[in-house]
Design a protein around this motif. Structure first.
Motif, PDB file in Angstrom:
ATOM      1  N   LEU A   1       0.839  -1.201   0.000  1.00  0.00           N
ATOM      2  CA  LEU A   1       0.000   0.000   0.000  1.00  0.00           C
ATOM      3  C   LEU A   1       0.871   1.248   0.000  1.00  0.00           C
ATOM      4  N   ARG A   2       0.494   2.208  -0.850  1.00  0.00           N
ATOM      5  CA  ARG A   2       1.232   3.468  -0.898  1.00  0.00           C
ATOM      6  C   ARG A   2       0.822   4.410   0.225  1.00  0.00           C
ATOM      7  N   VAL A   3      -0.376   4.263   0.750  1.00  0.00           N
ATOM      8  CA  VAL A   3      -0.832   5.109   1.862  1.00  0.00           C
ATOM      9  C   VAL A   3      -0.414   4.449   3.177  1.00  0.00           C
TER      10      VAL A   3
ATOM     11  N   ILE B   1     -10.719   1.611  -0.623  1.00  0.00           N
ATOM     12  CA  ILE B   1     -10.065   0.332  -0.334  1.00  0.00           C
ATOM     13  C   ILE B   1     -11.034  -0.520   0.473  1.00  0.00           C
TER      14      ILE B   1
ATOM     15  N   GLU C   1      -3.606   3.156  -8.403  1.00  0.00           N
ATOM     16  CA  GLU C   1      -2.785   4.296  -7.997  1.00  0.00           C
ATOM     17  C   GLU C   1      -2.468   4.310  -6.506  1.00  0.00           C
ATOM     18  N   ARG C   2      -3.129   3.472  -5.722  1.00  0.00           N
ATOM     19  CA  ARG C   2      -2.877   3.445  -4.289  1.00  0.00           C
ATOM     20  C   ARG C   2      -2.080   2.210  -3.873  1.00  0.00           C
TER      21      ARG C   2
END
Length: 325
Positions: free
Chosen positions: A223-225, A256, A286-287
């Motif tokens: 996960l990018r977040v 998500i 993108e996430r």
């Protein structure tokens, strides 16, 4: 008589008996053996029998309460040796109600604190109720036997309201890959135990679990977040014939989301529990760091924005299988 005079309840009993004798004689200070001949009336005998019966009940109740207090003290001491710490236990009421300022369950892996604990026995209908404060919320449990003479089938109903998830997880001593910063959970349980609870097939009923306003930080590289906020979720679980049916489980944070359903087949050991689950993970490309995913999974995420997985095997050895459709 010296021994009896030293016992306050017995001294009171002898005084009352003497008063009864005086009343029966009809003259102050008279005794059973002296004076005019005394002939008891039926109501006098009834009064005496009622008095003696009441005294016997009171004496038996007082003695029973002392035995319960001694048993409670012994149980508290045994519990302390096993990591169950009870603060200020006491018995109250005619049908004794156990209350404690705090009960702490302390093990090598976790610590759980219950505050303002009350447990009581009720006769109509027969049941045992337990209530307490837990992690900023409330917890309640009710045990209803089939009859006063047979505990099974035993109906178990429980409820959690407004329990703080961060406060609850502070007692976990193992390191977790996530840090929960906010969120509350609730639970409703209505389960029937048909026989000895060691038998997994003895359980039947339903459990509902909810999560609201959750917020956590994680260390998942995919996960990018780094932080998930406004997390909410719900689980609907059915118990029957040795199986745990997950009718619906979902957890979501914005776009998500994770959904799952299926069955867990209970076994003698938790690690041997069989899995038959279907899960869907929705994750916008993108996430996510897609380069960290296997090729087939990455292709599904790029084209559909979600991945479908079938999970078999056991808890100790799960076998995930990507579903392509």
């Amino acid at each position: 008589m010296r021994f009896f005079d030293e016992i306050t309840p017995m001294r009171g009993f002898l005084s009352a008996l003497s008063a009864f004798g005086n009343a029966f004689e009809g003259a102050p200070g008279a005794s059973f053996s002296g004076g005019a001949r005394w002939r008891p009336r039926a109501r006098h005998v009834l009064y005496l029998v009622l008095f003696l019966s009441s005294w016997a009940i009171f004496f038996a109740y007082s003695y029973g309460c002392r035995l319960l207090e001694a048993s409670l003290a012994a149980a508290v001491n045994r519990g302390a040796e096993r990591g169950v710490l009870v603060d200020s236990p006491r018995l109250e009421g005619v049908l004794p109600t156990l209350s404690a300022r705090e009960i702490v369950l302390d093990t090598d892996t976790a610590r759980l604190s219950l505050e303002e604990v009350r447990a009581g026995v009720h006769l109509f209908p027969p049941h045992v109720s337990v209530s307490s404060r837990l992690a900023g919320g409330s917890a309640a449990l009710r045990l209803e036997p089939a009859s006063p003479f047979s505990p099974f089938p035993l109906r178990v109903r429980g409820e959690l309201k407004g329990v703080s998830l961060p406060d609850l997880m502070t007692g976990i001593r193992k390191e977790l890959p996530i840090t929960v910063n906010d969120g509350t959970i609730g639970l409703h349980m209505d389960v029937s135990v048909a026989k000895a609870p060691r038998n997994a097939g003895a359980l039947s009923g339903r459990i509902s679990l909810t999560l609201s306003e959750g917020r956590l930080r994680h260390g998942l590289p995919v996960l990018r977040v780094e932080e998930l906020t406004n997390i909410r979720g719900r689980a609907e679980i059915a118990l029957s014939a040795g199986n745990v049916g997950i009718e619906r489980l979902f957890v979501e944070s914005g776009d998500i989301a994770l959904e799952a359903s299926g069955t867990l087949r209970l076994a003698g050991k938790p690690a041997q529990t069989g899995l038959d689950l279907r899960a869907t993970l929705a994750l916008p490309p993108e996430r996510a760091n897609l380069e960290l995913l296997p090729r087939r999974t990455r292709r599904q995420m790029e084209t559909k924005g979600k991945v479908l997985v079938r999970i078999g095997g056991t808890v100790a050895s799960p076998l995930p299988n990507l579903v392509e459709r």
